[in-house]
Design an enzyme around this catalytic site. Structure first.
Site, short mmCIF file in Angstrom:
data_model
loop_
_atom_site.label_atom_id
_atom_site.label_comp_id
_atom_site.label_asym_id
_atom_site.label_seq_id
_atom_site.Cartn_x
_atom_site.Cartn_y
_atom_site.Cartn_z
N LYS A 1 0.85 -1.30 -0.04
CA LYS A 1 -0.07 -0.01 -0.28
C LYS A 1 0.84 1.28 0.08
O LYS A 1 0.73 2.17 -0.66
CB LYS A 1 -0.76 0.04 1.35
CG LYS A 1 -1.82 -1.09 1.10
CD LYS A 1 -3.05 -0.90 2.29
CE LYS A 1 -3.84 -2.25 2.29
NZ LYS A 1 -4.52 -2.55 1.17
N GLU B 1 -9.44 -4.26 -0.97
CA GLU B 1 -8.90 -5.67 -1.22
C GLU B 1 -9.79 -6.54 0.03
O GLU B 1 -9.17 -6.64 1.08
CB GLU B 1 -7.43 -5.83 -1.32
CG GLU B 1 -7.03 -6.99 -1.68
CD GLU B 1 -6.70 -8.19 -1.08
OE1 GLU B 1 -7.94 -9.02 -1.31
OE2 GLU B 1 -5.99 -8.35 -0.24
#
Length: 487
Positions: A161, A249
């Protein structure tokens, strides 16, 4: 066995503590013992993180992309240099076997940093000729981005990320799972050592209330979550009220299809990787294994033989192949699904219990489990279990298995094993899933996007696509002549 960090949070390039926060004990899943004691972020800690990020972001975004990339690549080098130390920390944090963390956790984090650090200088806008005049686009940073992690791959998720976010010129605030708070702090130290300016990568610990505070903060431009579908829905709703960018996700109940011409041992190996790696705690796992009726009996017989040989035990013994689940609550949840599977008529082919392991009687272990004779309507074939439980379903023809594979609210991943590559491509083309494999399973190279369809998520991690999700496009029209106006 202790792994106490210098402090609970990392803000503005330094460890920070505030014991007014709610206690956050860290439990080693193999023994149930407390290995560290942290504190959840207070409002003051959260505001300090935003102040540090805001102060640093503008100057960082103004750097040449190649300069930002250089720091990310140096961070990757540091992670590789310290891989064994970081892998041991990850094993303490998660309970995963060291055999696995040595190759799949900090190593994958380093891969992401290296990839985004290298590619960012070539990620540009476009030029459009407009008959004398022209237009161009710019890819610009969003500002302050928030990442909320899961407990199955803590350092990998933190890097997956933060790497594209930082590469694009954003600042980043990361909240690890309360179950696995340690390795994100180690990543913060690696960024610092590599020369990342203070305030660009901040770690704040906490429970769901801290995550909600980050999502709702007025300075948050984007939220990236790895987590469950219910959590994703809540965060989407919160972020949507202020029209924040999101990447979700989420969960899956992915199909893995084995045709009768497949290499049997490879297909079984793929099914085992897609169900038992990380003790089954992988969102993309292929937990619905559809096996052609012509090879079903041979497949199950050999699968059971190989599954019974999986070595369960001390995660720090490098011969161990499977460690415990993350917590007692997760173990009990998985055991409840096994009970449901038996009650609904599935055949327990192997596993299904709690192993007796000397010295680890208080750990959260469970046997790798295979169910045969599973039907599409059974609970174990519909709901995400997030544990080492494989469901084997029989099929007879291609169209049938495609329809059954797609009969799910999830769409994260899918796999096909066949010697006929034409059929493999055709089947994958019909499957409604975002991440697919042909004659492999659960290989997640950082060079390609990862994410799902339907309830499994929005947006993508990794690949060039991730950079797009951490940027916004500015269009600039340039007039080369005089303005033609009717006024």
């Amino acid at each position: 066995m202790k792994a106490q960090p210098k402090a609970s949070h990392f803000i503005g390039g330094a460890f920070v503590e505030d014991k007014a926060g709610k206690p956050l004990p860290v439990i080693y899943p193999a023994t149930g013992e407390e290995i560290a004691s942290l504190y959840s972020a207070t409002p003051g800690i959260i505001e300090a993180a935003y102040a540090a990020a805001l102060k640093a972001q503008g100057e960082w975004a103004a750097l040449k992309p190649v300069e930002r990339g250089r720091i990310l690549r140096r961070t990757a080098e540091i992670l590789r240099e310290k891989n064994r130390k970081l892998s041991k920390l990850e094993t303490l944090d998660t309970g995963k076997a060291l055999q696995e963390t040595l190759v799949a956790d900090a190593a994958s984090a380093a891969d992401a940093l290296e990839f985004f650090g290298g590619i960012i200088s070539g990620f540009n806008g476009e030029f459009v000729e407009l008959g004398g005049s022209f237009a161009y686009t710019r890819r610009e940073a969003l500002g302050i981005c928030v990442g909320i992690g899961a407990w199955n791959y803590p350092i990998q998720i933190a890097a997956w990320k933060s790497a594209p976010a930082l590469a694009m010129g954003n600042a980043f605030i990361f909240k690890p799972s309360e179950n696995t708070p340690l390795s994100a702090l180690a990543l913060a130290e690696a960024y610092k050592e590599a020369g990342l300016p203070d305030g660009l990568f901040n770690v704040v610990q906490g429970y769901g209330d801290v995550g909600a505070a980050l999502v709702n903060h007025r300075l948050t431009a984007k939220v990236s979550l790895t987590g469950s579908v219910p959590t994703g829905r809540r965060i989407m709703a919160q972020a949507g009220e202020q029209l924040k960018h999101v990447t979700m996700e989420l969960g899956g109940k992915s199909p893995l299809i084995v045709f009768d011409d497949a290499d049997l041992e490879s297909a079984i190996g793929g099914a085992m990787l897609g169900n038992f790696y990380s003790t089954g705690q992988v969102c993309s796992n292929g937990t619905r294994v559809f096996v052609h009726k012509n090879i079903r009996e041979r497949f199950i017989e050999r699968l059971v033989e190989r599954t019974r040989k999986i070595r369960i035990g001390d995660p720090f013994d490098e011969a161990t192949q499977m460690g415990p689940l993350i917590s007692a609550a997760q173990r009990d949840k998985v055991l409840s699904y096994i009970k449901k599977g038996k009650a609904e008529g599935a055949t327990l082919a192997c596993g299904g219990g709690v192993p007796k392991l000397q010295g680890f009687d208080k750990g959260f272990f469970i046997e790798p489990t295979v169910f045969a004779d599973v039907t599409d309507t059974m609970t174990i074939a519909r709901e995400e279990i997030f544990g080492p439980v494989m469901s084997v379903l029989e099929f007879s023809d291609e169209d049938e298995v495609i329809a059954r594979a797609n009969d799910s609210e999830f769409g994260l991943a899918a796999g096909v094993f066949t010697a006929d590559l034409s059929r493999g491509h055709h089947v994958i083309g019909q499957i409604k899933a975002g991440t697919c494999w042909i004659n492999a399973y659960n290989l997640t190279s950082v060079e390609v996007p990862f994410g799902g369809y339907k309830q499994s998520g929005i947006g993508r991690e990794n690949g060039i696509a991730a950079l797009a999700h951490y940027s916004q496009i500015k269009t600039v029209y340039v007039e080369m002549g005089k303005v033609d106006s009717p006024y």
